[in-house]
Design a protein around this motif. Structure first.
Motif, PDB file in Angstrom:
ATOM      1  N   ASP A  92     -20.684   5.958  48.323  1.00  0.00           N
ATOM      2  CA  ASP A  92     -19.476   5.203  47.974  1.00  0.00           C
ATOM      3  C   ASP A  92     -19.551   3.780  48.499  1.00  0.00           C
ATOM      4  N   ARG A  93     -20.105   3.623  49.691  1.00  0.00           N
ATOM      5  CA  ARG A  93     -20.213   2.275  50.275  1.00  0.00           C
ATOM      6  C   ARG A  93     -21.067   1.352  49.433  1.00  0.00           C
ATOM      7  N   HIS A  97     -19.925  -1.930  45.548  1.00  0.00           N
ATOM      8  CA  HIS A  97     -20.369  -3.324  45.406  1.00  0.00           C
ATOM      9  C   HIS A  97     -20.992  -3.547  44.028  1.00  0.00           C
ATOM     10  N   GLY A  98     -20.167  -3.516  43.006  1.00  0.00           N
ATOM     11  CA  GLY A  98     -20.615  -3.844  41.656  1.00  0.00           C
ATOM     12  C   GLY A  98     -21.137  -2.696  40.830  1.00  0.00           C
ATOM     13  N   THR A 107     -19.253   5.286  37.094  1.00  0.00           N
ATOM     14  CA  THR A 107     -20.483   4.688  37.596  1.00  0.00           C
ATOM     15  C   THR A 107     -21.560   4.927  36.533  1.00  0.00           C
ATOM     16  N   PRO A 108     -22.614   4.103  36.496  1.00  0.00           N
ATOM     17  CA  PRO A 108     -23.647   4.278  35.475  1.00  0.00           C
ATOM     18  C   PRO A 108     -24.313   5.652  35.489  1.00  0.00           C
TER      19      PRO A 108
END
Length: 226
Positions: A92-93, A97-98, A107-108
């Protein structure tokens, strides 16, 4: 290297590790890496019993093990980098960030897609990964890498939910539509993630999760009787 990695992760509390080839995925999904390592930590049967019976939200063990899976994915990436290869932990961290779309909440490359490629389970009507062994009682994280690790891709498992709608029926927010997943299906046809409260009722009440819970509580009771 793989045996050393597996040993180290097992000693740190990981319940299973799957390594799959993701070279066939789009560059957006695999970010140029050809290997994905799936780290899995299983929720305890006692915790599943508690959250499936009590009428309150309890993220205690789930949150702890989600964080642990993320921490261990970062540890794994560092381990691989020290061996001279590239790696990216999808914790998660790092994803924040993008790599996480706040608007679509996607998410991809979701962890559960790696689980599907590994033949670990299928997408249930709750949109959670469901496995024959644990139901949905697991926390996952993934690491992408170019390290030459042996892979174990398996045949796609189609949903085994049948006519069951337990997750849909128990959802207090009515965000689960009861749709059976098919490859390429838009997630929004399965669940309204924008109004999901994350109560975990669908996770705990799934018959496959309940089967895991019952089997392991029975084993615990047998051990206590000796």
């Amino acid at each position: 290297m793989v045996n050393e990695l597996i040993y180290e992760l097992n000693t740190r509390g990981v319940d299973f590790i799957k390594v799959v080839d993701i070279s066939m995925l789009s560059k957006k999904e695999n970010r140029g890496y050809n290997i994905a390592i799936l780290i899995g930590i299983v929720l305890s049967p006692d915790y599943i019993l508690r959250i499936s019976k009590e009428n309150k939200v309890d993220h205690s063990e789930f949150g702890e093990k989600e964080d642990k899976a993320g921490d261990l994915s970062e540890w794994t990436a560092d381990f691989i980098i020290k061996k001279g290869y590239k790696a990216f932990a999808q914790s998660d961290r790092n994803l924040i960030h993008g790599f996480f779309d706040e608007i679509t909440k996607t998410t991809p490359l979701p962890h559960k897609k790696v689980g599907i490629l590994a033949g670990l389970g299928w997408i249930g009507k709750s949109n959670l990964l469901v496995t024959s062994e644990y139901g949905s009682a697991l926390c996952l994280c993934t690491v992408l890498t170019n390290a030459p690790l042996p892979t174990e891709n398996r045949k796609l498992i189609m949903p085994k939910c049948g006519e069951c709608t337990v997750c849909k029926d128990i959802c207090p927010s009515s965000v689960i539509h009861g749709t059976t997943w098919e490859p390429g299906m838009n997630r929004d046809l399965i669940v309204d993630v924008y109004n999901c409260t994350g109560c975990l009722k669908c996770l705990a009440s799934c018959p496959w999760t309940q089967k895991y819970m019952d089997n392991n509580i029975a084993k615990q009771d047998q051990c206590k009787s000796y």
